[in-house]
Design an enzyme around this catalytic site. Structure first.
Site, PDB file in Angstrom:
ATOM      1  N   CYS A  45       8.078   0.684  -0.464  1.00  0.00           N
ATOM      2  CA  CYS A  45       7.878   1.675   0.360  1.00  0.00           C
ATOM      3  C   CYS A  45       6.911   2.440  -0.441  1.00  0.00           C
ATOM      4  CB  CYS A  45       8.950   2.372   0.703  1.00  0.00           C
ATOM      5  SG  CYS A  45       8.466   3.680   1.803  1.00  0.00           S
ATOM      6  N   TYR A  76       1.534   0.851  11.497  1.00  0.00           N
ATOM      7  CA  TYR A  76       2.629   0.657  10.416  1.00  0.00           C
ATOM      8  C   TYR A  76       3.812  -0.363  11.443  1.00  0.00           C
ATOM      9  CZ  TYR A  76       6.775   2.519   8.124  1.00  0.00           C
ATOM     10  OH  TYR A  76       8.062   2.480   7.466  1.00  0.00           O
ATOM     11  N   GLU A  88       2.990  -2.803   1.762  1.00  0.00           N
ATOM     12  CA  GLU A  88       2.588  -1.373   1.686  1.00  0.00           C
ATOM     13  C   GLU A  88       2.223  -1.266   0.295  1.00  0.00           C
ATOM     14  OE1 GLU A  88       5.547   1.341   3.131  1.00  0.00           O
ATOM     15  OE2 GLU A  88       6.087  -0.038   4.754  1.00  0.00           O
ATOM     16  N   ASP A 123      15.388  -1.738   1.067  1.00  0.00           N
ATOM     17  CA  ASP A 123      14.032  -1.746   1.653  1.00  0.00           C
ATOM     18  C   ASP A 123      13.999  -3.569   1.894  1.00  0.00           C
ATOM     19  OD1 ASP A 123      13.894   0.827   2.606  1.00  0.00           O
ATOM     20  OD2 ASP A 123      12.456   0.959   0.952  1.00  0.00           O
ATOM     21  N   TYR A 128       7.592  -5.012   1.770  1.00  0.00           N
ATOM     22  CA  TYR A 128       8.131  -4.348   0.726  1.00  0.00           C
ATOM     23  C   TYR A 128       7.884  -5.079  -0.739  1.00  0.00           C
ATOM     24  CZ  TYR A 128      10.032  -1.550   4.025  1.00  0.00           C
ATOM     25  OH  TYR A 128      10.181  -0.615   5.257  1.00  0.00           O
ATOM     26  N   CYS A 191      12.790   8.309  -0.336  1.00  0.00           N
ATOM     27  CA  CYS A 191      12.025   7.709  -1.611  1.00  0.00           C
ATOM     28  C   CYS A 191      13.127   6.575  -2.032  1.00  0.00           C
ATOM     29  CB  CYS A 191      11.818   8.712  -2.675  1.00  0.00           C
ATOM     30  SG  CYS A 191      11.037   7.843  -4.073  1.00  0.00           S
ATOM     31  N   CYS A 200       7.811  -1.077 -20.514  1.00  0.00           N
ATOM     32  CA  CYS A 200       6.733  -2.055 -20.588  1.00  0.00           C
ATOM     33  C   CYS A 200       6.160  -1.886 -21.699  1.00  0.00           C
ATOM     34  CB  CYS A 200       6.039  -1.944 -19.316  1.00  0.00           C
ATOM     35  SG  CYS A 200       4.883  -3.243 -19.188  1.00  0.00           S
TER      36      CYS A 200
END
Length: 209
Positions: A45, A76, A88, A123, A128, A191, A200
């Protein structure tokens, strides 16, 4: 994933979007000032990822939109139907003298779980999926190198294979205006971002084996 033949046709007219980013007060549509560069990333998202990047020092502007699919100027609702092939995504306009593409890649990898395939958390759907969409050969090389490095870290932490799509950037379609800087307009909005907690190792090189 929907095929080009199965995808919705879309439309010739782009969706309307305001010129300026309401958080950073800079243009979110071209032209951008000379010397700035653009990165395109997908982390599920797009509301949460855009907020992460507009808070990143050196980022000049951000916008959300759709890329990686077949439908022209999708809405959308069409993207969420799974019949456009788009994901997205966030378009990040940045000053490479302040923040490098490698820096943005580190933020990208650590900001979501890139091993989940066509989903991110709760999601679920092709829209996604995780993706890095490069605009030049340097971005392509750095994206591929960073994937190898992060895969080693994830493997050591017990995660599976990265499913992130790395591909040349295609057409960028701006999402509807209400999606732009959504979590600034709706601070308590949804969110679903969630990283793996694995650092990372950008800039540390990739170990052999």
């Amino acid at each position: 994933m929907v095929t080009p033949e199965e995808a919705l046709p879309g439309r010739d007219t782009p969706l309307p979007v305001v010129t300026d980013n309401v958080v950073l007060h800079h243009r979110q549509v071209p032209p951008f000032p000379e010397g700035l560069e653009v990165a395109v990333v997908a982390m599920g998202c797009f509301w949460g990822p855009e907020r992460v990047f507009w808070n990143t020092p050196g980022v000049w502007s951000t916008s959300v939109g759709y890329t990686g699919g077949h439908t022209r100027n999708p809405t959308y609702e069409e993207v969420c139907s799974g019949l456009t092939g788009h994901t997205e995504a966030v378009q990040v306009v940045y000053d490479p003298k302040v923040v490098t593409y490698k820096d943005l890649l580190k933020t990208f990898w650590e900001g979501h779980d890139p091993t989940q395939g066509m989903r991110q958390g709760n999601d679920l759907g092709t829209q996604y999926r995780s993706g890095l969409y490069y605009l030049n050969d340097t971005q392509k090389a750095e994206a591929e190198e960073s994937l190898k490095a992060y895969q080693q870290s994830l493997t050591k932490a017990g995660y599976g294979q990265i499913t992130t799509e790395i591909a040349a950037a295609g057409p960028w379609y701006y999402a509807e205006d209400y999606h732009q800087q959504y979590l600034h307009k709706v601070p308590n909005g949804y969110c679903g971002m969630g990283g793996t907690g694995v650092s990372c190792p950008i800039g540390l090189g990739v170990s052999e084996g």
